[in-house]
Design an enzyme around this catalytic site. Structure first.
Site, mmCIF file in Angstrom:
data_model
loop_
_atom_site.group_PDB
_atom_site.id
_atom_site.type_symbol
_atom_site.label_atom_id
_atom_site.label_comp_id
_atom_site.label_asym_id
_atom_site.label_seq_id
_atom_site.Cartn_x
_atom_site.Cartn_y
_atom_site.Cartn_z
ATOM 1 C CB THR A 1 47.423 -18.956 11.209
ATOM 2 O OG1 THR A 1 48.979 -18.540 10.381
ATOM 3 C CG2 THR A 1 47.626 -20.648 11.555
ATOM 4 C CB SER A 2 44.613 -14.653 13.079
ATOM 5 O OG SER A 2 43.540 -15.939 13.255
ATOM 6 C CB THR A 3 49.447 -13.282 14.362
ATOM 7 O OG1 THR A 3 48.922 -15.001 15.513
ATOM 8 C CG2 THR A 3 47.710 -12.988 14.567
ATOM 9 C CD GLN B 1 46.985 -18.146 15.715
ATOM 10 O OE1 GLN B 1 46.640 -18.155 14.341
ATOM 11 N NE2 GLN B 1 46.575 -18.118 16.324
#
Length: 184
Positions: free
Chosen positions: A8-10, A13
């Protein structure tokens, strides 16, 4: 061996990462690599996963965007895996590169995904330009400058720069910028 990769990007999430991990486990992945990293930044865990795989293994991801940032990047990863004799499976697309049809579908769908992303970015730029022209888009509000008086009062009271930043929920560098003219 089935090797899973989840990303996930962050940190926000977390639920998305957990869902990917559950799905990879259900699919029978014996080893799962996971990371929370932007697709544009370095992804050390992905590199570790690619290095870990051996001939006969299959790297499994739940979605293509969890793996590659562009079609050229996707093919770079696939070529790396192919030279090692490793297949790749993208679950939500039903693609398995161990088959010729899977390779074709991956190329077509990867091209569509890249086209979609470019169109989205183009629409976003058009929307921002329109909002700026209408005086509605002014960018992010300067939080530190809005708190400049509070920063100066706390500093005059002898509160440390780190503590000022913590109390006002701004970055320490922002505190420095506000106080810089006073210190000169």
């Amino acid at each position: 061996m089935l090797v899973g990769y989840a990303r996930t990007s962050t940190l926000d999430q977390e639920a998305g990462l957990e869902a990917q991990l559950r799905e990879l486990k259900t699919l029978g992945c014996e080893k799962v690599f996971q990371e929370q990293a932007s697709s544009v930044g370095p992804r050390k865990v992905l590199e570790q996963a690619l290095e870990f795989t051996r001939e006969g293994d299959t790297l499994i991801v739940t979605k293509l965007d969890r793996l590659a940032r562009s079609v050229p990047h996707m093919w770079e990863i696939i070529r790396t895996l192919q030279t090692k004799g490793v297949g790749i499976r993208i679950v939500n697309m039903g693609i398995d590169t161990s088959t010729p049809t899977g390779k074709l579908m991956l190329n077509v769908l990867g091209g569509v995904a890249e086209f979609e992303r470019e169109m989205m970015l183009e629409r976003q730029c058009e929307g921002i330009a329109k909002a700026k022209a209408g005086g509605k888009y002014k960018g992010r509000k300067p939080t530190a400058r809005a708190k400049a008086d509070q920063i100066k009062v706390l500093h005059a009271e002898g509160v440390s720069l780190s503590e000022i930043a913590r109390r006002l929920e701004i970055g320490k560098a922002s505190v420095h910028r506000v106080l810089k003219p006073e210190r000169a």
